[in-house]
Design an enzyme around this catalytic site. Sequence first.
Site, PDB file in Angstrom:
ATOM      1  N   TYR A 283      34.195 105.980  -4.801  1.00  0.00           N
ATOM      2  CA  TYR A 283      34.608 104.931  -5.735  1.00  0.00           C
ATOM      3  C   TYR A 283      34.486 105.386  -7.201  1.00  0.00           C
ATOM      4  O   TYR A 283      34.407 104.570  -8.106  1.00  0.00           O
ATOM      5  CB  TYR A 283      33.757 103.672  -5.536  1.00  0.00           C
TER       6      TYR A 283
ATOM      7  N   LYS B 148      30.434 112.267   7.132  1.00  0.00           N
ATOM      8  CA  LYS B 148      31.537 112.568   8.053  1.00  0.00           C
ATOM      9  C   LYS B 148      31.828 114.045   7.837  1.00  0.00           C
ATOM     10  O   LYS B 148      32.924 114.449   7.457  1.00  0.00           O
ATOM     11  CB  LYS B 148      32.734 111.673   7.722  1.00  0.00           C
TER      12      LYS B 148
ATOM     13  N   ASP C  94      31.351 107.111  11.971  1.00  0.00           N
ATOM     14  CA  ASP C  94      31.907 106.382  13.121  1.00  0.00           C
ATOM     15  C   ASP C  94      30.836 106.153  14.185  1.00  0.00           C
ATOM     16  O   ASP C  94      30.734 105.061  14.769  1.00  0.00           O
ATOM     17  CB  ASP C  94      33.142 107.103  13.691  1.00  0.00           C
TER      18      ASP C  94
ATOM     19  N   ASP D 161      29.476 100.732   1.855  1.00  0.00           N
ATOM     20  CA  ASP D 161      30.188  99.469   1.676  1.00  0.00           C
ATOM     21  C   ASP D 161      30.605  98.903   3.033  1.00  0.00           C
ATOM     22  O   ASP D 161      30.385  97.731   3.359  1.00  0.00           O
ATOM     23  CB  ASP D 161      31.421  99.742   0.794  1.00  0.00           C
TER      24      ASP D 161
ATOM     25  N   ASP E  96      28.840  95.637   5.473  1.00  0.00           N
ATOM     26  CA  ASP E  96      29.568  94.461   5.960  1.00  0.00           C
ATOM     27  C   ASP E  96      29.313  94.276   7.451  1.00  0.00           C
ATOM     28  O   ASP E  96      29.173  93.148   7.941  1.00  0.00           O
ATOM     29  CB  ASP E  96      31.074  94.604   5.693  1.00  0.00           C
TER      30      ASP E  96
END
Length: 347
Positions: A135, A185, A218, A242, A246
């Site tokens: 970001y 990742k 993942d 982020d 959630d």
Amino acid sequence: MTSHSIAVIKGDGIGAAVIDAAWEVLQAVAKGSGFALHDTAFPWSCDHYLETGAMMPADGIDTLRRFDAILLGAVGWPAKVPDAVSLHGLLLPIRKAFDQYANVRPHRLLPGVQGPLRTDRFDILCVRENTEGEYAGAGGRIHVGTPHEVAVETGIFTRRGVERILRFAFTQARKRRGKLASVTKSNAQKHSMVFWDEITRQLAAEHPDVEVTSYHVDAMAARMVTAPESLDVVVASNLFGDILTDLGAAIQGGLGFAASANLNPERGAPSMFEPVHGSAPDIAPLGIANPIAAIWSGAMMLEHLGETAAAERVMAALAATTARGIGTIPGKDRTNAITAAVLSALS
Ligand SMILES: NC(=O)c1ccc[n+]([C@@H]2O[C@H](COP(=O)([O-])OP(=O)(O)OC[C@H]3O[C@@H](n4cnc5c(N)ncnc54)[C@H](O)[C@@H]3O)[C@@H](O)[C@H]2O)c1
């Protein structure tokens, strides 16, 4: 008597109702615990933007700098002001100017709250890097509107940025159950994520008392659903954090229970405490917003201010309230009724 000065930004929609509730609870616990909380309210919001042309005044950051902490409700009202304008005009500048690089979100079920998982035995602290990574905003577009258009968005990972968020996460793990899950990742992103894994290994050598495991994002998403009880502190980059938080909010019963802190751990500038949810335009006039996430965020603020016993009292009052079935089902109890129950549990 110790006194803490708090900048209060209620923001938009349900921000006002949940922050009023949280402030009432915080004042009650402060009175009973022998310290004072002084609030200065700032009307910065989408309405403020419509009146003045800015989400906050030009000297807004300088004004906030002198406070011990910032308590924020929610920012955004897309029907009046585009989200990109409200977010970039208030929330993001505060996080950036005050170098609030650790976004911390606890994910556990309060008693009596029904989550979507079969297990209710988990207690996860997610630590999200809050200032760089995916970001960072580095990139651009060329040949706009043509068939040759190109859009580039580059993640920025600095040694300083990665090292400090990992160090913070190691410290949290030491204070809790001594386990740290570092999320990347690195099989697919061979530069930034391999770099993150390397720094994780370097710091692991300095913290032999912390059990460190690296996961791909993942696999972590799956683990948070299938074996959340195996996790303690989870640390991730801005984007991965982020998304995972959630998921964390979902497994803890929803946005009504998701609290957060944007911390400047070195305390060189104020930290900011806010519920994860937004302004909830769909329910804003109805008086049914759940104030628990905001009150929990307030407890995190007390903890940060060094008022640990008071923070524990607030969390115990929240737990006593939800254990009675109050505030556990979206829309069943009014904001006022939930707040009254928390106040009564406190006293
Ligand atoms: N940190 C922030 O200030 C923040 C975070 C998320 C969204 N937003 C902004 O808020 C606005 C609305 O966004 P959205 O609708 O996508 O997300 P939202 O979080 O406002 O609402 C999503 C859903 O959850 C419900 N909900 C949220 N908080 C609740 C609570 N405390 N009690 C009961 N129900 C609750 C809402 O009614 C809605 O159905 C947008 O402008 C968005 O940009 C701000």
